[in-house]
Design a protein around this motif. Structure first.
Motif, short mmCIF file in Angstrom:
data_model
loop_
_atom_site.label_atom_id
_atom_site.label_comp_id
_atom_site.label_asym_id
_atom_site.label_seq_id
_atom_site.Cartn_x
_atom_site.Cartn_y
_atom_site.Cartn_z
N ASN A 13 0.83 -1.27 0.15
CA ASN A 13 0.11 0.23 -0.12
C ASN A 13 0.95 1.61 0.43
OD1 ASN A 13 -2.41 1.35 0.16
ND2 ASN A 13 -3.04 1.13 1.97
N ALA A 15 2.17 4.49 -1.12
CA ALA A 15 1.91 5.57 -2.32
C ALA A 15 1.91 5.73 -3.84
CB ALA A 15 1.16 7.00 -1.45
N GLN A 18 2.02 2.72 -6.63
CA GLN A 18 0.34 3.10 -6.99
C GLN A 18 0.45 4.02 -7.79
OE1 GLN A 18 -1.16 3.64 -3.70
NE2 GLN A 18 -2.31 1.58 -3.08
N GLU A 19 1.45 4.85 -6.99
CA GLU A 19 1.24 6.15 -8.28
C GLU A 19 1.90 5.86 -9.71
OE1 GLU A 19 2.67 10.25 -7.10
OE2 GLU A 19 1.75 11.25 -8.18
N TYR A 22 0.18 3.56 -11.49
CA TYR A 22 -0.80 4.44 -12.03
C TYR A 22 -0.06 5.34 -12.72
CZ TYR A 22 -4.44 8.44 -13.10
OH TYR A 22 -4.98 9.37 -13.33
N SER A 26 -2.62 4.23 -16.57
CA SER A 26 -3.57 5.15 -16.82
C SER A 26 -3.68 5.63 -18.27
CB SER A 26 -3.22 6.08 -15.99
OG SER A 26 -1.78 7.24 -15.93
N GLU A 44 -12.91 8.81 -17.67
CA GLU A 44 -12.23 9.53 -16.06
C GLU A 44 -12.90 8.90 -14.68
OE1 GLU A 44 -11.31 13.42 -15.50
OE2 GLU A 44 -9.42 13.10 -17.12
N ASP A 45 -14.29 8.65 -14.70
CA ASP A 45 -14.96 7.87 -13.89
C ASP A 45 -14.62 6.88 -13.42
OD1 ASP A 45 -15.97 10.22 -12.63
OD2 ASP A 45 -18.21 9.88 -12.97
N LEU A 47 -12.04 4.69 -15.18
CA LEU A 47 -10.95 4.84 -15.21
C LEU A 47 -10.53 4.44 -13.13
CD1 LEU A 47 -7.50 4.62 -16.28
CD2 LEU A 47 -7.53 6.68 -15.73
N GLN A 48 -10.97 5.95 -12.66
CA GLN A 48 -10.97 6.01 -11.15
C GLN A 48 -11.57 4.37 -10.75
OE1 GLN A 48 -12.75 9.41 -9.81
NE2 GLN A 48 -13.47 8.10 -7.82
N PHE A 51 -9.02 1.44 -11.07
CA PHE A 51 -7.84 1.86 -10.78
C PHE A 51 -7.96 1.69 -8.85
CE2 PHE A 51 -5.57 2.99 -14.49
CZ PHE A 51 -4.09 2.48 -14.54
N ILE A 52 -8.79 1.85 -8.22
CA ILE A 52 -9.38 1.80 -7.32
C ILE A 52 -9.41 -0.09 -6.98
CG2 ILE A 52 -11.11 2.03 -5.11
CD1 ILE A 52 -11.31 4.49 -6.12
N PHE A 55 -6.18 -1.67 -7.14
CA PHE A 55 -5.13 -1.42 -5.71
C PHE A 55 -5.65 -2.42 -4.74
CE2 PHE A 55 -3.60 3.38 -7.53
CZ PHE A 55 -2.59 2.30 -8.38
N SER A 56 -6.45 -2.35 -5.31
CA SER A 56 -7.31 -3.28 -3.47
C SER A 56 -7.37 -4.95 -3.57
CB SER A 56 -8.09 -2.66 -2.97
OG SER A 56 -9.33 -3.44 -4.37
#
Lengths: 190, 521
Positions: A13, A15, A18-19, A22, A26, A44-45, A47-48, A51-52, A55-56
């Motif tokens: 986790n 950051a 993760q970035e 992304y 992305s 974009e929504d 994509l968001q 990606f959540i 990562f999860s």
């Protein structure tokens, strides 16, 4: 940052990792979302949300295939789930009469071919473009598509056939491709 | 997969082209993901937004009446993360000239190619033109026919001659003679002359439109695409740049018929709508709202007395009078701006009617009484003579009961924000706050006398200006193109209703239920 470092960082986790992940994936994933979405903001929504999930669910990645492919599958499934929540989508996916459908061809640009092709795909009716995206570009089978979209396999096939001929027509009209004889595959299907 | 059997050239072609296509997401997407993954380390979006708004206001204030650059430029140096609606330019693009003046750009050695795309930005505004010129540092061989004078020297000449009209003519001639558009972006809001000249000049290339905003965006985006490509692959980017530039340079208006032009224009308009430019993006984020809030008004009285032994000075005055809350309302018009995914900034104009009821008795005849005032120079309280026709039911004697209404009529300018706490399908939950500078343009004030026996009507004691705070939480229901907002609201007045020289302090507050209807532009 190498892929291994990114993966191990994401599992912790971290950051920064993760970035980095992304940032690396992305742009292409937004391109995927954009083909399914109505506009850039919706893409974009998607994509968001995608990606959540990426990562999860990172701990589920087995390092067996390409990371990009794994991410892409999650993103595509996210797009489909978001589309399925939309009532318009369920209406659109059941459309069977291709002749009554009007394509917003004026939306298609002529700046660059890749963009042109994507915009041509996006100009198709929602149900058509979804099936076409899944089958022709993402490589899902009709069986898988039928399962994903809660439709019959035959519906997926017919949707795809219509979508394809409609898209071909548009691409020819836009002079992106030349009209060629229709090929048949080994089984005689389109 | 069965797809393998069915794959023909067409599908392969689609897959290839689709895979080549990528877009850069806006940073807000990452911030939202980050906030979701690390809830304990949320981006301080409220603070950042407030800082951003303050900065904008400050910049706007400082630049009021001067020329301004129309693009957001930061000097941090990267281009990569810039979304369509945001252009960030490298540090080397420091030559920002205002009002036709010129300054030399700082050149830094060893910079990556993409950080050095723009070398110079010149903005200007005259009575007839607004324009921004962005000069590129792209390799000269891409524009073989670009020779001097370049835009910068035009600007320098203009600076010497102090003649803006000549700048326009020179720039136009420069564009005409060098057949460029990707490197030069023009904003031309006040006049179409320059655009139409460019129309004639470069035919139906993508930058051609009657709308200068689109022209500008298109031009800038071309440069940005190049940058993005270079980030991914410098070699590919060079090829792409070369192809694109050639395509632009080779564009010949004579080869295109009017139908094609119209189609292209129609597409550009649609494309611009779908992919809103920075100048128009606000439309998608902006919405207007009408609202009404029936409310119950309460108040808390206190006293500020020094050196007086009147009954007024002793004990809690709230217990010495008979009062009850009254009904009031507010109605207003507002603008909401979605500054971030969860944050909405809002401002508007609002009318408030407040009312508070006091039980009193109607006196048979006017009686002499006093009210307690404070001397502003010494701070000591003193009694000022007044007459009264109403008595306090607690202490006075009256012929018949009567209800007095302390009313105010207010106009305020609420400015605040709403923060989305959660959302589910078509329902969103917000919490928000507003600061409301308020002008009181009318009302009635019944003040209790020093001996607590009478009420004195003293409308002039109401402060003309005050400050209110509003706190609200509401559910936002999406109903097609409209959003319905419903939720409780508390409005609290920061300063006393009455002027400073009064010993009586009134702090009203209202609790209401707000109903709002919001629609996007």
């Amino acid at each position: 940052m190498t892929e291994e470092l990114m993966l191990s960082g994401c599992l912790k986790n971290n950051a920064t990792a993760q970035e980095a992940l992304y940032n690396r994936f992305s742009p292409r994933m937004l391109g995927v979302c954009y083909r399914f979405a109505k506009n850039r903001e919706d893409a974009e929504d998607m994509l968001q949300e995608g990606f959540i999930k990426v990562f999860s669910q990172m701990h589920q990645y087995r390092n067996e295939g390409a990371l990009e492919g794994w991410i892409r599958r999650i993103i595509v499934h996210t797009c489909i789930n978001i589309l399925k929540k939309n009532k318009k989508f369920s209406d659109s996916i059941d459309i069977t009469n291709a002749h009554s459908i009007h394509i917003r061809e004026e939306m298609i640009p002529s700046i660059m071919q890749a963009k042109q092709v994507v915009e041509c795909i996006r100009s198709l009716p929602l149900g058509y473009k979804t099936v076409l995206n899944l089958y022709a570009i993402e490589g899902y089978s009709h069986k898988e598509i039928a399962f994903m979209l809660d439709i019959e396999e035959s519906t997926s096939r017919s949707q795809y056939t219509r979508a394809k001929s409609m898209l071909e027509e548009v691409l020819v009209r836009k002079k992106i491709i030349q009209k060629t004889k229709k090929k048949t595959n080994f089984f005689g299907a389109v | 997969m069965e797809n393998e059997f069915y794959t023909d050239e067409f599908e392969q072609f689609l897959k290839e082209k689709s895979d080549q296509f990528s877009m850069y997401p806006s940073r807000r997407v990452w911030y939202s993901i980050y906030n979701n993954l690390h809830p304990s380390r949320r981006w301080p979006s409220v603070v950042i937004s407030l800082f951003f708004i303050s900065s904008l206001i400050l910049i706007g204030y400082l630049n009021a009446g001067e020329n301004s650059i129309t693009r957001q430029i930061n000097t941090e140096g990267t281009f990569i993360n810039a979304p369509d609606e945001q252009i960030t330019v490298s540090q080397s693009m420091s030559g920002i000239n205002k009002g036709g003046t010129s300054s030399k750009p700082k050149k830094q050695q060893g910079q990556q190619i993409y950080s050095n795309v723009f070398s110079d930005v010149i903005t200007n505004e005259t009575d007839f033109y607004d324009y921004t010129i962005v000069k590129s540092n792209r390799p000269v061989h891409l524009f073989n026919n670009v020779t001097s004078p370049d835009v910068k020297s035009i600007a320098e000449t203009a600076e010497t001659n102090n003649n803006n009209e000549n700048v326009i003519q020179d720039v136009d001639a420069y564009i005409k003679s060098n057949q460029i558009f990707a490197d030069v972006a023009i904003l031309n809001k006040k006049n179409k002359v320059l655009s139409s000249k460019m129309d004639n000049h470069v035919g139906n290339s993508t930058s051609i439109t009657d709308n200068p905003d689109e022209l500008n965006v298109s031009s800038i985006n071309n440069s940005k695409n190049i940058v993005s490509s270079q980030t991914a692959n410098n070699n590919k980017a060079q090829e792409f740049t070369l192809q694109e530039s050639k395509a632009v340079i080779n564009a010949n208006p004579d080869q295109e018929n009017n139908t094609a032009k119209n189609e292209e224009k129609a597409w550009i308009e649609n494309y611009a709508f779908e992919n809103k430019s920075p100048a128009k993006k606000w439309k998608g984020r902006l919405s207007y709202q009408v609202y009404v809030t029936p409310a119950v008004n309460y108040r808390k009285l206190s006293t500020k007395v020094k050196g007086s032994a009147t009954p007024f000075a002793n004990g809690d005055i709230n217990h010495s009078i008979s009062q009850k809350p009254g009904f009031g309302f507010e109605a207003g018009l507002g603008l909401n701006y979605a500054a971030a995914r969860r944050l909405h900034v809002k401002a508007g104009v609002q009318f408030n009617y407040t009312n508070y009821n006091i039980s009193a008795g109607q006196a048979n005849q006017p009686v002499a009484t006093t009210i307690l005032l404070n001397d502003p120079s010494t701070g000591f309280s003193y009694s000022a003579a007044r007459t009264s026709t109403t008595s306090n039911t607690f202490n006075g004697t009256a012929s018949r009961p009567v209800t007095l209404h302390n009313r105010t009529y207010q106009i305020s300018l609420p400015i605040g924000f709403g923060y989305k706490l959660s959302s589910e399908n078509n329902v969103e939950w917000f919490a928000g706050a507003t600061v409301q500078p308020t002008y009181y343009f009318g009302g009635k004030a019944h003040l209790i006398s020093s001996d607590l026996k009478s009420y004195v009507s003293e409308p002039s004691s109401i402060n003309s200006f005050n400050l209110n705070l509003g706190f609200e939480t509401y559910m936002n229901f999406k109903l097609g193109t409209y959003n319905l907002q419903v939720g409780p609201q508390v409005r609290y007045q920061l300063n006393s209703t009455y002027k400073k020289n009064l010993a009586l302090i009134e702090k009203p507050y209202a609790i209401g239920l707000k109903f709002g209807l919001t629609k996007g532009f």
